[in-house]
Write an enzyme that holds these catalytic residues in place. Sequence first.
Site, PDB file in Angstrom:
ATOM      1  N   GLN A 105       0.823  -1.211   0.000  1.00 64.03           N
ATOM      2  CA  GLN A 105       0.000   0.000   0.000  1.00 64.03           C
ATOM      3  C   GLN A 105       0.859   1.265   0.000  1.00 64.03           C
ATOM      4  OE1 GLN A 105      -3.480  -0.130  -0.465  1.00 64.03           O
ATOM      5  NE2 GLN A 105      -2.681  -2.162  -0.928  1.00 64.03           N
TER       6      GLN A 105
ATOM      7  N   HIS B 183       1.646   3.118  -3.335  1.00 66.16           N
ATOM      8  CA  HIS B 183       0.658   3.930  -4.039  1.00 66.16           C
ATOM      9  C   HIS B 183       1.039   5.402  -4.063  1.00 66.16           C
ATOM     10  CE1 HIS B 183      -2.713   1.385  -5.197  1.00 66.16           C
ATOM     11  NE2 HIS B 183      -2.589   0.721  -4.060  1.00 66.16           N
TER      12      HIS B 183
ATOM     13  N   GLU C  25      -9.220   1.674   5.802  1.00 65.29           N
ATOM     14  CA  GLU C  25      -9.723   1.332   4.471  1.00 65.29           C
ATOM     15  C   GLU C  25      -9.575  -0.174   4.249  1.00 65.29           C
ATOM     16  OE1 GLU C  25      -8.805   2.500  -0.205  1.00 65.29           O
ATOM     17  OE2 GLU C  25      -7.270   2.794   1.329  1.00 65.29           O
ATOM     18  N   HIS C  26      -8.376  -0.688   4.465  1.00 64.96           N
ATOM     19  CA  HIS C  26      -8.105  -2.126   4.375  1.00 64.96           C
ATOM     20  C   HIS C  26      -7.595  -2.605   5.726  1.00 64.96           C
ATOM     21  CE1 HIS C  26      -6.956  -0.288   0.420  1.00 64.96           C
ATOM     22  NE2 HIS C  26      -7.739  -1.240  -0.051  1.00 64.96           N
TER      23      HIS C  26
ATOM     24  N   ASP D 288      -7.519  -5.891  -4.135  1.00 69.07           N
ATOM     25  CA  ASP D 288      -7.307  -4.833  -5.118  1.00 69.07           C
ATOM     26  C   ASP D 288      -7.646  -5.287  -6.526  1.00 69.07           C
ATOM     27  OD1 ASP D 288      -6.526  -2.905  -3.326  1.00 69.07           O
ATOM     28  OD2 ASP D 288      -4.379  -3.234  -3.595  1.00 69.07           O
TER      29      ASP D 288
ATOM     30  N   HIS E  24     -51.755  19.966   8.027  1.00 72.67           N
ATOM     31  CA  HIS E  24     -51.505  18.545   7.830  1.00 72.67           C
ATOM     32  C   HIS E  24     -52.741  17.736   8.237  1.00 72.67           C
ATOM     33  CE1 HIS E  24     -47.358  19.718   7.332  1.00 72.67           C
ATOM     34  NE2 HIS E  24     -46.954  18.466   7.228  1.00 72.67           N
TER      35      HIS E  24
END
Length: 441
Positions: free
Chosen positions: A262, A265, A332-333, A366, A425
């Site tokens: 990761q 990235h 996230e992961h 992924d 109403h």
Amino acid sequence: MISRIDLRGDALPEGPALRDLLPRADFDVSAALEKVRPICEAVHHRGDAALIDFAEKFDGVRLESVRVPAQALTDALADLDPAVRAALEESIRRARLVHRAQRRSPHSTQVVPGGTVTEKWVPVDRVGLYAPGGRSVYPSSVIMNVVPAQEAGVGSVALASPPQAEFGGLPHPTILAACALLGVDEVYAAGGATAVAMFAYGTESCPPANMVAGPGNIWVAAAKRFFTGKIGIDAEAGPTEIAVLADDTADPVHVASDLISQAEHDPLAAAVLVTDSVALADAVDEELKTQVAATKHIDDRIVPALNGQQSAIVLVDGVEEGLRVVDAYGAEHLEIQTRDAAAVADRVRNAGAVFIGPWAPVSLGDYAAGSNHVLPTGGCACHSSGLSVQSFLRGIHIVDYTEDALAEVAHHVVTLAEAEDLPAHGAAVKARFGWKVPGTK
């Protein structure tokens, strides 16, 4: 290479106090918002001309047209490496299996005899999807965006990816090939905030979309925030992140390789190991040094990511405390590499996706697990989900009551309307019964 945070000994704090102790990237969407505002407004007022000017400014290429010709898609697929094509086709097949199972059917509930509420699910009419094209090329993100939109039944699917000077202003050919494999023939050479603005406002060549989805950099996130309320968005994606909850049964070679996977990235990517084993932490440290030296993207991505404030090894007293930490972090992961990993994973409450044991690395998710890799970042997993078929559907309630069914509950409606000081109403119900509410004197 990676810092340590020692949370052993003292009782872990609750809520925000614990989150404040954990590493996180500095990702200020608010500051970026003011920089994308004039870009979005230019696209609004000048349409394709603005997109072409911004492509020249940001991507170094002067476009003749923003819309990618159909022949370019055909050519890209024809020229695709057969092994890459086979891998993309398998990724698509697995993603379709998982996302097709997410489809929702209408459901009717009989509240009372003669009174039903039906919930039906309707896809958005048109969606604009974004595939990044900065430091890397992401045909996998094309799959992860397009497949759930198609399985949701979205009628009009368009995709944008940044123009590449080395490919004559077209998006990367692997992106185009992935679109061709998926049957997406409406593709645009537009990147970052300009792509989001193009889909939000529409231009001469691109009709406006109801929704924009897909990961991207801070400028994409800021543009999504700019258009929140005008169009639907999936999420303001931040830098990618991985957290690994591990005990002394974990293999340091696996853990280190997953953290690096990761970190490659982006220099803002987060790599976090939470463990109760100092021996594992030490071994992972050594493995990081060895494995980083043997890989690619070392100085521009991996080392800055591992050295950054967003990455750390967090020491805890036990797996129980580790669970509290990863739930506070909301990765996230999240990988679980502990004894009884499945049972531990079952107790996780906050994560974009959870990967169980040594044979389910994030890399699998992924590309080819069948799961979606467009996931909440920056702790948003505490309240949000990853991209799915549901992201592109809207639930609509259909209320069908007979006269008798309304009469049976009319006095309650009138009572609540009067309690809220909204007499009109109640009057809307009274008018249906000659202004005499059934069940009252």
